[in-house]
Each structure stands twice: as C-alpha cells, then as structure tokens.
Design an enzyme around this catalytic site. Structure first.
Site, PDB file in Angstrom:
ATOM      1  N   GLU A   1       0.904  -1.082   0.040  1.00 60.54           N
ATOM      2  CA  GLU A   1       0.032   0.022   0.067  1.00 60.54           C
ATOM      3  C   GLU A   1       0.930   1.097  -0.091  1.00 60.54           C
ATOM      4  OE1 GLU A   1      -1.500   0.593   3.836  1.00 60.54           O
ATOM      5  OE2 GLU A   1      -3.445   1.713   3.193  1.00 60.54           O
TER       6      GLU A   1
ATOM      7  N   ASN B   1      -6.822   6.339  -1.594  1.00 57.03           N
ATOM      8  CA  ASN B   1      -5.922   5.311  -1.274  1.00 57.03           C
ATOM      9  C   ASN B   1      -6.123   4.137  -2.432  1.00 57.03           C
ATOM     10  OD1 ASN B   1      -4.132   3.608  -0.303  1.00 57.03           O
ATOM     11  ND2 ASN B   1      -4.751   3.905   1.699  1.00 57.03           N
TER      12      ASN B   1
ATOM     13  N   GLU C   1      -5.999   8.581   7.966  1.00 56.86           N
ATOM     14  CA  GLU C   1      -6.528   8.232   6.548  1.00 56.86           C
ATOM     15  C   GLU C   1      -7.773   8.668   6.540  1.00 56.86           C
ATOM     16  OE1 GLU C   1      -5.672   4.478   4.684  1.00 56.86           O
ATOM     17  OE2 GLU C   1      -4.651   3.772   6.377  1.00 56.86           O
TER      18      GLU C   1
END
Ligand code: CDV
Length: 318
Positions: free
Chosen positions: A47, A110, A146
């Site tokens: 990620e 993301n 996030e």
C-alpha cells in the site's frame, strides 16, 4: 493443464520522508528483476508504495499532503515500472495515493492498480475500509489520519479477469491494508468467483487505541488472510511495507496463502525482500465446488431475515 501464476510478494523496507520517488522506484525495479529471475508472472507491492506512510503525520497545509499524491499514473517517475513490466514480462500490483479530478472537484483516494505484462493498467481499486481518525489526536505516539486525507473508495470490490500469458488467465481482486481485516472484502470478491486477491499494507506493530493487541499483530495479520482465503477458495497475496519507518515499527510478515488457508510463501525480514510461490489457480476449484459451493450451501435469504427482523440484540432490560 493447470493454470500456474508465479507470484512475488515484493515487500519493501522503510521509506524515509526525504526519499524521492525515483529512489523508491529503483528499489522496486530491483525487486522486479529478482522476480523475473525467479520466473514470476506478477509481483505485488505494498500500500502507498511510492512514499513513506504519510498519514502518520498531521499536516495543516493541503500542499504538504498533496506532495505525497500522484496526479498521473504512469508519471515520469513511475513510467520505469510500466516499461519494466513490458521488458521483463512481469506484471505488478501497485498501491499509491491518487489525486484525481472527478465530478468537477479534486478527490483523493488510497488506490491500487494491477498492470499486465504489456504494461497496461487492467484494473483499479480504491480503499474502502479507511482506518484511523479524521482529527489530530496529539495523545497518540503517531497519527493515523487516513480518514482525513482520503475519501472512501467509490469503485466497490470489482473482481476482474487478467491474463498473464498462455494458460495464465484468471479472476483477480484487490484490497488495501485494513480491508483485509473485514470478511466482507473477501466475500464480495468471493461471490464474483475471485481466484487471487492482491493486498498491500502498512501495519504498525503498535495500535494506539488498543495496545493490548500489539503482541498479536502478526497473528491477526495471518489469521484474517488465511481465513479469507479458505472461506472463499482463493489465493491471497498480502505484502507489507515493513521495518522502522520514521520511528514507527511496522510489521513485515508478507505472506502468500493458498485456497486451503495454508501459508505457502513468506518474507522473513523487515527489509526489501521477495517471497515467491507457484500458485495453481485451479486449486481454488476443490474449495469453490465443495465446502464453499456458494450456490449450493449459502443461505442469503436467512441472513437477510435475521438482519431485517432483529438487527443487533437489544440491550438487556433490568
Ligand atoms: N494502513 C492501514 O490500513 N493500517 C491498519 C492499521 C491502522 C491497523 C491495518 O489494518 O493494518
């Protein structure tokens, strides 16, 4: 003939805030070359693979946040990865921060993409289960913002067909980090017949709201991916950004899990490392056609009735 995909879990060690994209891409290219010499068809990167894990910091100015985002994919910095896919004949799955204009406004996700051996993007996924918090929480040793820096992904969990060569076509899916802890991720992909799920992650050993989980971080990492694989008769490839990154210890523990739930490949360090496994996509059939034959054994009407009639069990009345 079995459909063998040789897959590489291309774990990355820490990335410093001062590291350039070009420096990181050089490390990724080294892993792709290693993958090529190990006969890999596909490598999976972590990620947010191109930068340090920036949600650990609270930034006041949007320009400081946007410096971690990609406005184009490929870009001049990432083009070498796409070129390598073509010249080496190794596809890849890449996680990165995506800045895109959609619906007349700037949006930040993301994101992960899968790229085939021709260097073409064949699928895109935007992270759905965003962990952490949206406001600055100074009591934490490090932030996990996030929920502040990204929107919830708006593409669902689409399974997709990809072809990595003759006899190497299959049904793939992607998920990102915290998604792997949620049974819905695997089941939604499982219901579409997924045969291999590609997952990149950044997982600190320390969980500020629940430090009592810290000692279990590897156990939980393996537990969720092994269960998700078995219960949906699919391969799962989980790949970490590992090691001490800017003072935060991140688990490595990158693993390749068979549809049986068994771990068949694993990284053993917290640095740049490639773990390789030969994955027969047809091994999924004996699970999908027997114990987890969804058409035969799932009872969705019953699940719906329970949720509609009762919802959560009401609190006890004294
Ligand atoms: N990047 C992540 O999604 N990390 C979460 C942390 C916050 C626990 C994870 O599930 O690994």
């Amino acid at each position: 003939m079995p459909r063998i995909i040789t897959v590489g879990a291309a774990q990355l060690g820490p990335i410093a805030r001062s590291d350039s994209r070009a420096q990181v891409v050089e490390r990724m290219l080294a892993l792709m070359r290693d993958a090529r010499s190990n006969g890999c068809d596909l490598v999976v990167f972590p990620e947010l693979a191109l930068t340090t894990f920036f949600p650990r910091w609270y930034f006041e100015h949007q320009q400081d946040i946007d410096a971690f985002f990609e406005r184009a994919m490929p870009s001049p910095d990432t083009q070498p990865l796409f070129d390598a896919a073509r010249t080496l004949g190794v596809g890849f799955c890449l996680g990165y921060a995506e800045l895109v204009e959609e619906g007349g406004r700037l949006r930040r996700f993301n994101t992960a993409i899968t790229v085939d051996k021709q260097g073409a993007i064949v699928a895109r996924y935007r992270k759905i289960h965003l962990p952490g918090h949206a406001e600055h929480e100074p009591w934490r040793r490090f932030q996990h913002l996030e929920k502040r820096y990204f929107e919830v992904g708006n593409l669902g969990f689409p399974a997709f067909r990809a072809n990595f060569g003759e006899g190497k076509a299959g049904i793939f899916g992607m998920a990102i980090c915290n998604d792997r802890r949620w049974s819905e991720t695997y089941r939604v992909l499982g219901l579409q017949g997924v045969e291999m799920i590609l997952i990149g992650y950044n997982t600190p050993v320390h969980n500020p709201p629940a430090p009592e989980h810290d000692a279990l971080s590897h156990f939980h990492n393996e537990l969720v991916m092994q269960a998700g694989a078995y219960q949906n008769g699919t391969w799962v490839v989980g790949v970490a950004k590992a090691g001490n990154e800017e003072g935060v210890e991140q688990i490595g523990n990158s693993i390749i899990v068979a549809p049986s739930g068994e771990i068949v490949g694993a990284c053993t360090t917290t640095g740049d490392e490639l773990a390789v496994a030969r994955c027969d996509l047809d091994l999924t059939a004996s699970y999908k056609n027997t114990t987890f034959n969804f058409a035969r054994h799932r009872e969705p009407a019953q699940y719906r009735m329970i949720v509609e009639r009762k919802g959560a069990v009401p609190p006890a009345q004294d």
